[in-house]
Design a protein around this motif. Structure first.
Motif, mmCIF file in Angstrom:
data_model
loop_
_atom_site.group_PDB
_atom_site.id
_atom_site.type_symbol
_atom_site.label_atom_id
_atom_site.label_comp_id
_atom_site.label_asym_id
_atom_site.label_seq_id
_atom_site.Cartn_x
_atom_site.Cartn_y
_atom_site.Cartn_z
ATOM 1 N N GLN A 23 80.213 9.750 75.072
ATOM 2 C CA GLN A 23 79.322 9.314 76.144
ATOM 3 C C GLN A 23 79.562 10.154 77.406
ATOM 4 N N SER A 24 80.820 10.401 77.720
ATOM 5 C CA SER A 24 81.141 11.215 78.890
ATOM 6 C C SER A 24 80.614 12.631 78.730
ATOM 7 N N GLU A 25 80.775 13.206 77.549
ATOM 8 C CA GLU A 25 80.278 14.556 77.283
ATOM 9 C C GLU A 25 78.761 14.607 77.434
ATOM 10 N N PHE A 26 78.055 13.616 76.881
ATOM 11 C CA PHE A 26 76.608 13.566 76.973
ATOM 12 C C PHE A 26 76.181 13.459 78.435
ATOM 13 N N PHE A 27 76.824 12.573 79.183
ATOM 14 C CA PHE A 27 76.493 12.413 80.601
ATOM 15 C C PHE A 27 76.704 13.727 81.356
ATOM 16 N N LEU A 28 77.848 14.371 81.148
ATOM 17 C CA LEU A 28 78.149 15.613 81.867
ATOM 18 C C LEU A 28 77.188 16.735 81.500
ATOM 19 N N LYS A 29 76.752 16.765 80.241
ATOM 20 C CA LYS A 29 75.767 17.762 79.818
ATOM 21 C C LYS A 29 74.488 17.618 80.628
ATOM 22 N N VAL A 30 74.057 16.385 80.825
ATOM 23 C CA VAL A 30 72.843 16.127 81.610
ATOM 24 C C VAL A 30 73.103 16.388 83.092
#
Length: 102
Positions: A23-30
């Motif tokens: 979830q953190s990786e997905f958020f940071l990607k955005v």
């Protein structure tokens, strides 16, 4: 990134409700790119692929949630526009999370 900074960033993300590294990786990607579609985030052209379904699941959790899960979304992401190739962007709460991480 220094390990103490990474631990701090993960702790801040957890305080906003993000529960996993994914979830953190997905958020940071955005948060740290131009607005992308879910297909671009999943790095695929196939909306029936496992990668796309995973990205969609992450988006649902990080946005408004799912009616099947009693709307348990975190409210940090949203669609930036309408139409077939909708881009994903941060909400006001998501911008707050990004600022805290920085």
């Amino acid at each position: 990134m220094e390990s103490r900074k990474l631990i701090s960033a993960l702790s801040i993300a957890r305080s906003f409700g993000l529960q996993s590294i994914s979830q953190s990786e997905f958020f940071l990607k955005v948060a740290y790119s131009e607005p992308l579609t879910l297909l671009e985030i999943a790095n695929t052209d196939d909306a029936s692929s496992p990668q796309y379904k995973t990205a969609l699941g992450q988006f649902i959790k990080l946005s408004s949630g799912s009616a099947y899960r009693d709307k348990d979304g975190l409210g940090v992401l949203r669609y930036a526009n309408t139409g077939i190739n909708r881009k994903v962007t941060l909400t006001t709460k998501g911008f707050g999370l990004k600022q805290r991480i920085e």
